[in-house]
Design an enzyme around this catalytic site. Sequence first.
Site, PDB file in Angstrom:
ATOM      1  N   GLN A   1      -6.966   5.461  -7.822  1.00 15.82           N
ATOM      2  CA  GLN A   1      -6.329   4.332  -7.153  1.00 15.82           C
ATOM      3  C   GLN A   1      -5.927   3.279  -8.180  1.00 15.82           C
ATOM      4  O   GLN A   1      -6.750   2.827  -8.971  1.00 15.82           O
ATOM      5  CB  GLN A   1      -7.319   3.739  -6.145  1.00 15.82           C
ATOM      6  CG  GLN A   1      -7.132   2.279  -5.785  1.00 15.82           C
ATOM      7  CD  GLN A   1      -5.989   2.023  -4.857  1.00 15.82           C
ATOM      8  OE1 GLN A   1      -4.857   1.888  -5.314  1.00 15.82           O
ATOM      9  NE2 GLN A   1      -6.259   1.962  -3.578  1.00 15.82           N
TER      10      GLN A   1
ATOM     11  N   GLY B   1      -8.354  -3.190  16.151  1.00 10.91           N
ATOM     12  CA  GLY B   1      -8.530  -1.844  15.632  1.00 10.91           C
ATOM     13  C   GLY B   1      -7.673  -1.606  14.401  1.00 10.91           C
ATOM     14  O   GLY B   1      -6.937  -2.491  13.962  1.00 10.91           O
TER      15      GLY B   1
ATOM     16  N   GLN C   1      -2.619   1.008  11.557  1.00  4.88           N
ATOM     17  CA  GLN C   1      -1.928   2.017  10.750  1.00  4.88           C
ATOM     18  C   GLN C   1      -2.941   3.007  10.184  1.00  4.88           C
ATOM     19  O   GLN C   1      -3.924   2.608   9.556  1.00  4.88           O
ATOM     20  CB  GLN C   1      -1.173   1.346   9.599  1.00  4.88           C
ATOM     21  CG  GLN C   1      -0.347   2.326   8.774  1.00  4.88           C
ATOM     22  CD  GLN C   1       0.465   1.613   7.695  1.00  4.88           C
ATOM     23  OE1 GLN C   1       0.631   0.406   7.739  1.00  4.88           O
ATOM     24  NE2 GLN C   1       0.958   2.368   6.735  1.00  4.88           N
TER      25      GLN C   1
ATOM     26  N   GLY D   1      -4.543   3.520   1.880  1.00  9.99           N
ATOM     27  CA  GLY D   1      -5.293   2.815   2.915  1.00  9.99           C
ATOM     28  C   GLY D   1      -6.714   2.434   2.541  1.00  9.99           C
ATOM     29  O   GLY D   1      -7.538   2.194   3.428  1.00  9.99           O
ATOM     30  N   GLU D   2      -7.029   2.338   1.251  1.00  2.18           N
ATOM     31  CA  GLU D   2      -8.412   2.002   0.870  1.00  2.18           C
ATOM     32  C   GLU D   2      -8.809   0.614   1.366  1.00  2.18           C
ATOM     33  O   GLU D   2      -9.944   0.410   1.781  1.00  2.18           O
ATOM     34  CB  GLU D   2      -8.582   2.068  -0.650  1.00  2.18           C
ATOM     35  CG  GLU D   2     -10.012   1.759  -1.084  1.00  2.18           C
ATOM     36  CD  GLU D   2     -10.269   1.967  -2.562  1.00  2.18           C
ATOM     37  OE1 GLU D   2     -11.282   1.438  -3.070  1.00  2.18           O
ATOM     38  OE2 GLU D   2      -9.458   2.665  -3.211  1.00  2.18           O
TER      39      GLU D   2
ATOM     40  N   ARG E   1      -7.807  -0.855   4.110  1.00  5.62           N
ATOM     41  CA  ARG E   1      -8.126  -0.720   5.539  1.00  5.62           C
ATOM     42  C   ARG E   1      -9.485  -0.060   5.736  1.00  5.62           C
ATOM     43  O   ARG E   1     -10.257  -0.439   6.625  1.00  5.62           O
ATOM     44  CB  ARG E   1      -7.031   0.108   6.232  1.00  5.62           C
ATOM     45  CG  ARG E   1      -5.806  -0.690   6.667  1.00  5.62           C
ATOM     46  CD  ARG E   1      -4.625   0.224   6.951  1.00  5.62           C
ATOM     47  NE  ARG E   1      -3.920   0.597   5.728  1.00  5.62           N
ATOM     48  CZ  ARG E   1      -3.227   1.696   5.582  1.00  5.62           C
ATOM     49  NH1 ARG E   1      -3.161   2.577   6.574  1.00  5.62           N
ATOM     50  NH2 ARG E   1      -2.610   1.951   4.457  1.00  5.62           N
TER      51      ARG E   1
ATOM     52  N   GLU F   1       2.381   2.085  -2.013  1.00  3.67           N
ATOM     53  CA  GLU F   1       1.728   1.306  -0.957  1.00  3.67           C
ATOM     54  C   GLU F   1       1.266  -0.049  -1.483  1.00  3.67           C
ATOM     55  O   GLU F   1       1.475  -1.084  -0.853  1.00  3.67           O
ATOM     56  CB  GLU F   1       0.529   2.060  -0.385  1.00  3.67           C
ATOM     57  CG  GLU F   1      -0.114   1.289   0.765  1.00  3.67           C
ATOM     58  CD  GLU F   1      -1.470   1.852   1.159  1.00  3.67           C
ATOM     59  OE1 GLU F   1      -1.743   1.886   2.367  1.00  3.67           O
ATOM     60  OE2 GLU F   1      -2.250   2.218   0.274  1.00  3.67           O
ATOM     61  N   ASN F   2       0.643  -0.058  -2.650  1.00  3.39           N
ATOM     62  CA  ASN F   2       0.139  -1.309  -3.209  1.00  3.39           C
ATOM     63  C   ASN F   2       1.262  -2.249  -3.622  1.00  3.39           C
ATOM     64  O   ASN F   2       1.157  -3.464  -3.445  1.00  3.39           O
ATOM     65  CB  ASN F   2      -0.766  -1.019  -4.418  1.00  3.39           C
ATOM     66  CG  ASN F   2      -2.141  -0.547  -4.007  1.00  3.39           C
ATOM     67  OD1 ASN F   2      -2.849  -1.231  -3.288  1.00  3.39           O
ATOM     68  ND2 ASN F   2      -2.526   0.632  -4.459  1.00  3.39           N
TER      69      ASN F   2
END
Length: 292
Positions: A47, A68, A71, A87-88, A90, A121-122
């Site tokens: 990551q 909740g 995504q 998604g880390e 999240r 993503e980042n």
Amino acid sequence: MAVKKGLGKGLDVMIPEVIIENTDKSDENVSRETLIHISDIEPNKSQPRKKFDEDALQELADSIKQYGVIQPLILQKREKYYEIIAGERRWRAARLAGLKEVPAIIKDYSPQEIVEIALIENIQREDLNPIEEAQTYHRLIEEFHLKQDEVAERVSKSRTAITNSMRLLKLDDRIQQMLIDDMISSGHARALLSIENKDVQYHTACKIFDEKLSVRETEKLVKQILKEKPIKEASATIEDEFIYRDIEERIRNIIGTKVSIHKKKKNKGTIEIEYYSNEELERIIDMFEAMK
């Protein structure tokens, strides 16, 4: 009708659409969202992002408690666990929120695709500090043999932006850490690249931080350092400044008030001690008399 979720420009090219409702079971090319126990998930060691803001994580955790995980995470199945591809943040927030399961998409990716997805993503969320971003670009080029143009295309940035980002890795390690710690900006750091001497780079960066210089002021300072003095002399001058600042701090800790040292020529100078009341002046005098 099936409900589809897009994951944003850049990611949607690499991650297939998610089908929430059950459709034709024979379609094996469609990735479907499923629930995965949170303890079966582990972060990706590759990551790009290494630092996570605790306050921001808590805010996301509070949102997750109410709404909740909207995504799904993107995971890849390993032998004994699921590895996070995207998604880390999240996942961390979901753990803080006390969730037992999280929605996820399970998919197989190549090592290069894993790095690209995590990077995209980042970047889209502006989660990476400048050094993390530069290191990931460098990895894509060195490890996966991509050209800068190819990296730029994958992350929807210009080739110039990629080049300028990677130039930050030429800075002294201490300055890179200042960037990571948000003590100076990328604009400050790029201005420092003109100074080849690492010690002068670092001492100038400390001056920028201490005096809260703007990028424009930093550029002027760097030009002055390069123009007026040879680099060794500039290094010695900046070094002296920090030595005197250290002495000022040591004296301040002893007498408990602000102290300023004003250096003159031929190793001469004056020491200025501030006081803010007659009582404090008397206290300082008593302290000096006790040192006799």
